[in-house]
Scaffold this motif. Structure first.
Motif, PDB file in Angstrom:
ATOM      1  N   ASN A   1       0.834  -1.222   0.000  1.00 16.62           N
ATOM      2  CA  ASN A   1       0.000   0.000   0.000  1.00 16.62           C
ATOM      3  C   ASN A   1       0.861   1.261   0.000  1.00 16.62           C
ATOM      4  N   ASP A   2       1.912   1.243  -0.826  1.00 14.18           N
ATOM      5  CA  ASP A   2       2.833   2.385  -0.984  1.00 14.18           C
ATOM      6  C   ASP A   2       3.610   2.732   0.286  1.00 14.18           C
ATOM      7  N   ARG A   3       3.692   1.806   1.220  1.00 13.42           N
ATOM      8  CA  ARG A   3       4.444   2.072   2.461  1.00 13.42           C
ATOM      9  C   ARG A   3       5.431   0.958   2.701  1.00 13.42           C
ATOM     10  N   LEU A   4       6.592   1.341   3.238  1.00 13.90           N
ATOM     11  CA  LEU A   4       7.575   0.330   3.604  1.00 13.90           C
ATOM     12  C   LEU A   4       7.146  -0.273   4.946  1.00 13.90           C
ATOM     13  N   ALA A   5       7.049  -1.574   4.991  1.00 14.96           N
ATOM     14  CA  ALA A   5       6.559  -2.222   6.216  1.00 14.96           C
ATOM     15  C   ALA A   5       7.429  -3.430   6.542  1.00 14.96           C
ATOM     16  N   ALA A   6       7.415  -3.814   7.807  1.00 11.76           N
ATOM     17  CA  ALA A   6       8.233  -4.949   8.254  1.00 11.76           C
ATOM     18  C   ALA A   6       7.420  -6.238   8.225  1.00 11.76           C
ATOM     19  N   GLY A   7       8.121  -7.317   7.942  1.00  9.35           N
ATOM     20  CA  GLY A   7       7.455  -8.613   7.932  1.00  9.35           C
ATOM     21  C   GLY A   7       8.381  -9.693   8.449  1.00  9.35           C
TER      22      GLY A   7
END
Ligand code: SF4
Ligand code: SF4
Length: 213
Positions: free
Chosen positions: A12-18
């Protein structure tokens, strides 16, 4: 290869952690060990961290000031032992009485009863909700995994408290919207067979991740 890898991706256009689970025998303890890197690290955008890039340690915003903490069953037992109380004494001394009356085991808040001089006094045995909370974006699958583990552990502590007769009368009067959300989730998660994993375990290392995936 590590049992569990932490990585970042755009969603969703955001850098996120997984997290990526590389070993089918990985446990909740393995996940916690890897997750700690996110708390200790400064490479991820954290909404409330100093300059948005800093370890949680030393954070002055400190989510512990306002957190709604319901422990999971493993941490509940460890905390009671740490403060040298029976489970019943632990609940009456350390939990929010009006929430206990509603059937919700919430630690005394504002700030959390275990926060002293901006430091968690039970850090190594803090609950899953505390360990996994991070004010950063998470990838959807990872968020769902964390959520499911935390809520199962919370459902287990309520089931345990009922079975052991640790909570008295339960009223539904005066519930906040947060209380209602937790009550609904606890009712939903207590029906999961994964609750038994928490009921039987003494350590997070005894709880496999696979059933939560
Ligand atoms: S997760 Fe909590 S301790 Fe960590 S940076 Fe955010 S507000 Fe501060
Ligand atoms: S138990 Fe510790 S980490 Fe959790 S809210 Fe309280 S002070 Fe913060």
């Amino acid at each position: 290869m590590d049992k569990i890898e932490i990585y970042t991706d755009t969603e969703n256009d955001r850098l996120a952690a997984g997290v990526r689970i590389n070993d089918k025998n990985a446990t909740v303890a393995d996940l916690l060990e890897s997750w700690q890197l996110l708390c200790d690290g400064s490479g991820l955008f954290k909404k409330y961290a100093e300059g948005n890039y800093a370890p949680c340690k030393g954070c002055l915003h400190n989510c512990c000031n306002t957190a709604y903490v319901i422990p999971d069953l493993i941490s509940f037992k460890k905390m009671a032992q740490y403060v040298n109380c029976s489970y019943k004494e632990f609940i009456s001394g350390y939990f929010h009485p009006s929430k206990t009356g509603l059937g919700l085991l919430r630690l005394k808040p504002d700030p959390c009863i275990f926060l002293k001089d901006n430091i968690c006094t039970i850090y190594p045995i803090r609950s899953l909700i505390c360990r996994f909370y991070i004010c950063a974006d998470l990838l959807g699958d990872t968020e769902q995994l964390i959520y499911s583990i935390v809520m199962t552990g919370i459902a287990a502590v309520h089931l345990f408290a009922e079975k052991e007769g640790l909570v008295d009368s339960v009223s539904a009067v005066g519930m906040s919207s947060f209380d209602m959300i937790f009550k609904k989730l606890i009712a939903e998660y207590r029906a999961s067979s994964n609750v038994e994993l928490f009921m039987r375990a003494r350590e997070y290392s005894e709880i496999p991740l696979l059933p939560f995936l």
